[in-house]
Design an enzyme around this catalytic site. Structure first.
Site, PDB file in Angstrom:
ATOM      1  N   LYS A  87      23.838  19.675  56.075  1.00 21.25           N
ATOM      2  CA  LYS A  87      23.379  21.114  55.484  1.00 21.25           C
ATOM      3  C   LYS A  87      24.265  22.298  56.352  1.00 21.25           C
ATOM      4  CE  LYS A  87      20.540  23.884  53.381  1.00 21.25           C
ATOM      5  NZ  LYS A  87      21.843  24.501  53.030  1.00 21.25           N
ATOM      6  N   GLN A 108      26.767  23.789  63.795  1.00 16.04           N
ATOM      7  CA  GLN A 108      25.500  23.492  62.722  1.00 16.04           C
ATOM      8  C   GLN A 108      24.563  22.566  63.092  1.00 16.04           C
ATOM      9  OE1 GLN A 108      26.029  26.173  59.734  1.00 16.04           O
ATOM     10  NE2 GLN A 108      23.778  25.957  59.813  1.00 16.04           N
ATOM     11  N   LYS A 123      29.660  21.852  56.941  1.00 13.42           N
ATOM     12  CA  LYS A 123      30.242  23.172  56.639  1.00 13.42           C
ATOM     13  C   LYS A 123      31.367  23.015  55.555  1.00 13.42           C
ATOM     14  CE  LYS A 123      29.462  27.438  57.727  1.00 13.42           C
ATOM     15  NZ  LYS A 123      28.260  28.340  58.250  1.00 13.42           N
ATOM     16  N   ASP A 163      27.954  31.735  53.384  1.00 11.36           N
ATOM     17  CA  ASP A 163      28.598  32.043  54.533  1.00 11.36           C
ATOM     18  C   ASP A 163      29.230  33.273  54.021  1.00 11.36           C
ATOM     19  OD1 ASP A 163      28.607  31.222  57.647  1.00 11.36           O
ATOM     20  OD2 ASP A 163      30.591  31.766  56.992  1.00 11.36           O
ATOM     21  N   ASN A 237      26.136  40.216  54.408  1.00 11.43           N
ATOM     22  CA  ASN A 237      24.607  39.587  54.249  1.00 11.43           C
ATOM     23  C   ASN A 237      23.873  39.588  55.674  1.00 11.43           C
ATOM     24  OD1 ASN A 237      22.843  36.990  54.918  1.00 11.43           O
ATOM     25  ND2 ASN A 237      22.635  37.768  52.748  1.00 11.43           N
ATOM     26  N   SER A 382      16.673  28.207  54.362  1.00 12.72           N
ATOM     27  CA  SER A 382      17.266  27.219  53.566  1.00 12.72           C
ATOM     28  C   SER A 382      16.475  25.996  53.671  1.00 12.72           C
ATOM     29  CB  SER A 382      18.697  26.818  53.820  1.00 12.72           C
ATOM     30  OG  SER A 382      19.576  27.993  53.503  1.00 12.72           O
TER      31      SER A 382
HETATM   32  P1  NDP Z   1      29.567  38.352  54.437  1.00 12.38           P
HETATM   33  O1  NDP Z   1      30.821  38.046  53.707  1.00 12.38           O
HETATM   34  O2  NDP Z   1      28.445  38.642  53.639  1.00 12.38           O
HETATM   35  O3  NDP Z   1      30.004  39.424  55.354  1.00 12.38           O
HETATM   36  C1  NDP Z   1      30.872  39.326  56.405  1.00 12.38           C
HETATM   37  C2  NDP Z   1      30.958  40.945  57.035  1.00 12.38           C
HETATM   38  O4  NDP Z   1      31.971  40.222  58.083  1.00 12.38           O
HETATM   39  C3  NDP Z   1      31.912  41.658  56.221  1.00 12.38           C
HETATM   40  O5  NDP Z   1      31.589  42.965  56.609  1.00 12.38           O
HETATM   41  C4  NDP Z   1      33.391  41.293  56.407  1.00 12.38           C
HETATM   42  O6  NDP Z   1      34.484  42.496  56.132  1.00 12.38           O
HETATM   43  C5  NDP Z   1      33.287  41.188  58.084  1.00 12.38           C
HETATM   44  N1  NDP Z   1      34.290  40.159  58.484  1.00 12.38           N
HETATM   45  C6  NDP Z   1      34.834  39.081  57.863  1.00 12.38           C
HETATM   46  N2  NDP Z   1      35.764  38.454  58.657  1.00 12.38           N
HETATM   47  C7  NDP Z   1      36.142  39.382  59.489  1.00 12.38           C
HETATM   48  C8  NDP Z   1      37.154  39.633  60.265  1.00 12.38           C
HETATM   49  N3  NDP Z   1      38.234  38.480  60.320  1.00 12.38           N
HETATM   50  N4  NDP Z   1      37.379  40.715  61.023  1.00 12.38           N
HETATM   51  C9  NDP Z   1      36.663  41.845  60.632  1.00 12.38           C
HETATM   52  N5  NDP Z   1      35.488  41.666  59.784  1.00 12.38           N
HETATM   53  C10 NDP Z   1      35.381  40.461  59.344  1.00 12.38           C
HETATM   54  O7  NDP Z   1      29.294  37.220  55.455  1.00 12.38           O
HETATM   55  P2  NDP Z   1      27.767  36.897  56.236  1.00 12.38           P
HETATM   56  O8  NDP Z   1      27.084  38.186  56.480  1.00 12.38           O
HETATM   57  O9  NDP Z   1      27.197  35.909  55.556  1.00 12.38           O
HETATM   58  O10 NDP Z   1      28.399  36.261  57.502  1.00 12.38           O
HETATM   59  C11 NDP Z   1      28.478  36.976  58.701  1.00 12.38           C
HETATM   60  C12 NDP Z   1      28.702  36.058  59.939  1.00 12.38           C
HETATM   61  O11 NDP Z   1      27.153  35.408  60.088  1.00 12.38           O
HETATM   62  C13 NDP Z   1      29.487  34.851  59.962  1.00 12.38           C
HETATM   63  O12 NDP Z   1      30.046  34.555  61.216  1.00 12.38           O
HETATM   64  C14 NDP Z   1      28.829  33.750  59.582  1.00 12.38           C
HETATM   65  O13 NDP Z   1      29.208  32.594  59.766  1.00 12.38           O
HETATM   66  C15 NDP Z   1      27.223  33.814  59.938  1.00 12.38           C
HETATM   67  N6  NDP Z   1      26.104  33.294  59.571  1.00 12.38           N
HETATM   68  C16 NDP Z   1      25.920  33.633  58.209  1.00 12.38           C
HETATM   69  C17 NDP Z   1      24.716  33.079  57.660  1.00 12.38           C
HETATM   70  C18 NDP Z   1      24.123  33.419  56.480  1.00 12.38           C
HETATM   71  O14 NDP Z   1      22.844  32.863  56.044  1.00 12.38           O
HETATM   72  N7  NDP Z   1      24.947  34.018  55.470  1.00 12.38           N
HETATM   73  C19 NDP Z   1      23.595  32.316  58.606  1.00 12.38           C
HETATM   74  C20 NDP Z   1      24.233  31.989  60.261  1.00 12.38           C
HETATM   75  C21 NDP Z   1      25.352  32.833  60.329  1.00 12.38           C
HETATM   76  P3  NDP Z   1      35.330  42.380  54.855  1.00 12.38           P
HETATM   77  O15 NDP Z   1      34.147  42.465  53.715  1.00 12.38           O
HETATM   78  O16 NDP Z   1      36.263  43.671  55.102  1.00 12.38           O
HETATM   79  O17 NDP Z   1      35.982  40.941  54.973  1.00 12.38           O
HETATM   80  O1  2IT Z   2      25.814  29.543  59.726  1.00 16.95           O
HETATM   81  C1  2IT Z   2      24.872  29.239  58.941  1.00 16.95           C
HETATM   82  O2  2IT Z   2      24.074  28.966  59.508  1.00 16.95           O
HETATM   83  C2  2IT Z   2      24.937  29.441  57.447  1.00 16.95           C
HETATM   84  N1  2IT Z   2      26.021  30.064  56.961  1.00 16.95           N
HETATM   85  C3  2IT Z   2      23.726  29.180  56.503  1.00 16.95           C
HETATM   86  C4  2IT Z   2      23.800  27.833  56.228  1.00 16.95           C
HETATM   87  C5  2IT Z   2      22.541  27.357  55.113  1.00 16.95           C
HETATM   88  O3  2IT Z   2      22.763  26.152  54.887  1.00 16.95           O
HETATM   89  O4  2IT Z   2      21.780  28.115  54.747  1.00 16.95           O
END
Ligand code: NDP
Ligand code: 2IT
Length: 450
Positions: A87, A108, A123, A163, A237, A382
């Site tokens: 997952k 993870q 992943k 992600d 997100n 999830s």
């Molecule tokens: P999104 O794609 O929705 O948003 C990512 C954000 O981070 C955007 O604002 C993006 O800007 C910015 N970003 C990404 N890469 C870079 C970079 N190299 N330098 C500067 N800014 C950057 O992703 P999420 O919000 O889902 O994910 C954000 C973080 O949270 C990640 O580390 C992810 O692994 C982690 N995460 C996500 C989960 C989920 O459920 N979605 C769960 C747990 C952890 P831009 O649009 O300009 O690229």
């Molecule tokens: O980093 C994370 O925990 C996620 N991107 C969410 C993974 C999931 O299966 O919901």
């Protein structure tokens, strides 16, 4: 002996720097546990946990709007299935490579174990850049990606989710293609839309869970988030729903960012301004500087790629929530956070804080929560989506939100309890690593060497 395990792992995975960083951190905390449990050493549990059970790499060809044929590389790292089906999310970003996906899949394993739900670690993703792509291009890419991935996943085998770069739109295209190939409507992906098998609260869960976790940390000191100025990075997100939950609890989020720079709003981002960010990012897919044009009290600072620090982390505030990407806070940033009076940092992103920065924060008394604990609300929800899909049932918003709160409280308390038991009171990082490790290690012992 211990040194040689790390040396062996690194020698076998040359150049995988992010993966090594994640492994080093866990090893630092579990070394003592390994010594106290001869069975773990005898069965070489730690080294086996660092080797993916299976890694799939594949070609993703797709046609752009001009008719050009493009090719990207797709991946799924199936890291560990000792406690449940693989997952973890899918990341679409040009920087994606095997090292980054292995670090994420490794993290993870422990995160999923901490949720208390039966989920293994995985992943995946692709080095595809969604920026500037049309909706049709995104759809064709997702379809091509799933054409291969479908052979390797399944609702009882491996359940991907979103992600970076993969949100509800991409999950829709991926799910549609899986269903067409397999002629089967099952919960093979999470983060689905509400009308087609998704769980309420899943979109909000990572950001909400992060703030619930931070509130439980503050409560340990009889403190609350009310009136606290909060630095948030990212505007995707996780950042959006972290900001929402901060506002709902009387905190004051003052920053948001994307890869082009950050905005600082000294008046605070309120519900109306957050609605603008959501529309800007989720619908128009615009850049964050537009916020400063819409709300003149705010300033926009473009990203300086040559700079040794990020000025976002050099603003006076109380709490910090990195929600963008890995290694976004370095030693210099950590010193700035300390100088500016930050009391608590909880990770929304995965591994956003470098090891040097973590040391600096902790040495200076900043309460620190590692992502594998504080951002686990996303994958936990999830897991709740999987349960609803298996049972053909739907829970209400309030039911899922309550379960999310309970899970974050359990993770919080488990971290503190485990840390205290191993002589590291208050150390959330040690607690998370040790508790997650022991759960998975015991399952591996039970299953034998396979
Ligand atoms: P999104 O794609 O929705 O948003 C990512 C954000 O981070 C955007 O604002 C993006 O800007 C910015 N970003 C990404 N890469 C870079 C970079 N190299 N330098 C500067 N800014 C950057 O992703 P999420 O919000 O889902 O994910 C954000 C973080 O949270 C990640 O580390 C992810 O692994 C982690 N995460 C996500 C989960 C989920 O459920 N979605 C769960 C747990 C952890 P831009 O649009 O300009 O690229
Ligand atoms: O980093 C994370 O925990 C996620 N991107 C969410 C993974 C999931 O299966 O919901």
């Amino acid at each position: 002996m211990s040194q040689s395990i790390l040396e062996r792992i690194k020698a076998r995975t040359p150049g995988e720097t992010e993966f090594h960083q994640a492994v080093d951190e866990v090893f630092l905390n579990v070394e003592q546990v390994l010594k106290e449990n001869p069975k773990y050493e005898e069965l070489n549990i730690f080294e086996r946990m660092t080797e993916p059970e299976r890694t799939i790499m594949f070609q993703v060809p797709w046609v752009d709007d001009q008719g050009n044929v493009n090719v990207n590389r797709g991946y799924r790292v199936q890291m560990n299935s000792a406690i449940g089906p693989y997952k973890g999310g899918l990341r679409f970003h040009p920087t994606v490579n095997l090292s980054i996906l292995k670090f994420l899949a490794f993290e993870q394993i422990f995160k999923n174990a901490l949720t208390g739900l039966p989920m293994g670690g995985g992943k995946g993703g692709a080095d595809f850049d969604p920026k500037g792509k049309s909706d049709g291009e995104i759809m064709r890419f997702c379809q091509s990606f799933m054409q291969e991935l479908a052979k390797h996943i399944g609702h009882r085998t491996d359940v991907p989710a979103g992600d970076i770069g993969v949100g509800s739109r991409e999950i829709g295209y991926l799910f549609g293609m899986y269903k067409k190939i397999k002629n089967e409507f099952v919960g093979v992906l999470t983060g689905k839309g509400q009308g087609w098998g998704g769980s309420l609260i899943r979109p909000e869960a990572t950001g909400y869970g992060l703030i619930y976790f931070a509130m439980y940390m503050l409560a340990e000191d009889n403190d609350t988030i009310e009136g606290k100025r909060c630095l948030v990075s990212g505007s995707g997100n996780v950042a959006q729903y972290a900001i929402e939950k901060i506002i709902q609890n009387g905190g004051i989020p003052v920053t948001a960012s994307d890869s082009s720079g950050f905005i600082y709003d000294p008046d605070g981002i309120d519900a109306e301004k957050l609605a603008f960010i959501k529309e800007l990012k989720n619908v128009k897919r615009g850049r964050i500087h537009e916020y400063a044009e819409k709300f003149p009290a705010a300033t926009f600072t473009p990203r300086d790629k040559a700079a040794t620090h990020n000025p976002l982390w050099d603003i006076e505030a109380d709490l910090a929530f990195p929600c963008a990407t890995q290694n976004e806070i370095n030693g210099e940033d950590a010193r700035n956070l300390v100088k500016n009076g930050i009391k608590l940092l909880a990770e929304g992103a995965n591994m956003p804080t470098t090891p040097e920065a973590i040391d600096i924060l902790r040495e200076n008394g900043v309460k620190y929560a590692p992502g594998k604990a504080s951002n686990a609300g996303g994958v936990a929800t999830s897991g709740l989506e999987m349960v609803q899909n298996y049972g053909g049932i739907y829970w209400t918003f309030e039911q899922v939100d309550q379960k999310l709160k309970d899970i974050m409280k359990n993770i919080h308390d488990n971290c503190l309890r485990t840390a205290a038991k191993y002589g590291k009171p208050g150390d959330y990082m040690a607690g998370a690593n040790i508790a997650g490790f022991i759960k998975v290690a015991d399952a591996m012992v039970a299953a034998g060497v396979l």
